[in-house]
Design a protein around this motif. Sequence first.
Motif, PDB file in Angstrom:
ATOM      1  N   GLN A  94       8.385  -9.314  -5.844  1.00 35.12           N
ATOM      2  CA  GLN A  94       7.523  -9.244  -6.968  1.00 35.12           C
ATOM      3  C   GLN A  94       6.378  -8.045  -6.258  1.00 35.12           C
ATOM      4  O   GLN A  94       6.136  -7.031  -7.171  1.00 35.12           O
ATOM      5  CB  GLN A  94       6.874 -10.452  -7.558  1.00 35.12           C
ATOM      6  N   THR A  95       5.693  -8.436  -5.387  1.00 34.58           N
ATOM      7  CA  THR A  95       4.461  -7.650  -4.884  1.00 34.58           C
ATOM      8  C   THR A  95       5.042  -6.226  -4.541  1.00 34.58           C
ATOM      9  O   THR A  95       4.211  -5.085  -5.188  1.00 34.58           O
ATOM     10  CB  THR A  95       3.873  -8.113  -3.591  1.00 34.58           C
ATOM     11  N   ARG A  96       5.943  -5.825  -3.863  1.00 32.16           N
ATOM     12  CA  ARG A  96       6.317  -4.540  -3.431  1.00 32.16           C
ATOM     13  C   ARG A  96       7.058  -3.915  -4.616  1.00 32.16           C
ATOM     14  O   ARG A  96       6.820  -2.486  -4.740  1.00 32.16           O
ATOM     15  CB  ARG A  96       7.575  -4.818  -2.391  1.00 32.16           C
TER      16      ARG A  96
ATOM     17  N   ARG B 283       5.986  -4.228  -7.806  1.00 31.34           N
ATOM     18  CA  ARG B 283       5.037  -3.771  -8.631  1.00 31.34           C
ATOM     19  C   ARG B 283       4.512  -2.346  -8.130  1.00 31.34           C
ATOM     20  O   ARG B 283       3.936  -1.550  -8.860  1.00 31.34           O
ATOM     21  CB  ARG B 283       3.928  -4.622  -8.747  1.00 31.34           C
ATOM     22  N   ARG B 284       4.136  -2.174  -6.715  1.00 32.30           N
ATOM     23  CA  ARG B 284       3.799  -0.766  -6.346  1.00 32.30           C
ATOM     24  C   ARG B 284       4.580   0.309  -6.400  1.00 32.30           C
ATOM     25  O   ARG B 284       4.740   1.546  -7.006  1.00 32.30           O
ATOM     26  CB  ARG B 284       3.462  -0.999  -4.775  1.00 32.30           C
TER      27      ARG B 284
ATOM     28  N   GLN C 169       6.395   1.237 -10.316  1.00 29.82           N
ATOM     29  CA  GLN C 169       5.418   1.542 -11.226  1.00 29.82           C
ATOM     30  C   GLN C 169       5.851   2.728 -12.112  1.00 29.82           C
ATOM     31  O   GLN C 169       5.401   2.436 -13.434  1.00 29.82           O
ATOM     32  CB  GLN C 169       3.872   1.866 -10.771  1.00 29.82           C
TER      33      GLN C 169
END
Length: 106
Positions: free
Chosen positions: A49-51, A53-54, A57
Amino acid sequence: MPFWGLQKQLGIDVDSFLLRQSMPQPHGQAAVCHAFEREWVECGHGLGQTRARRECQLEYEDFMECMQRTKLTQRLRTILEQRDRMIKQGKYTPPEHHMGKEEPRP
């Protein structure tokens, strides 16, 4: 893919809203924004999820623009404001049929 379709068996719908365009569509035709959603999902697949999102985008923004049409409505609003400004200044007169006056019918 789960071994059991537990949600389907229980008749509940918890996470299918996440993939709106990929759901079965009427008449078997792909939805309008299906390609954008597919790019976004494929980009984020396996990243976490974190990676995701970046790194995804741009794909997400394209998908949301296709769904909500925010840039299009902003552009149309700007065009209409400019047209109204030009009418007030007297630089533009819209055609008769745009002013609500109908042409005489035979």
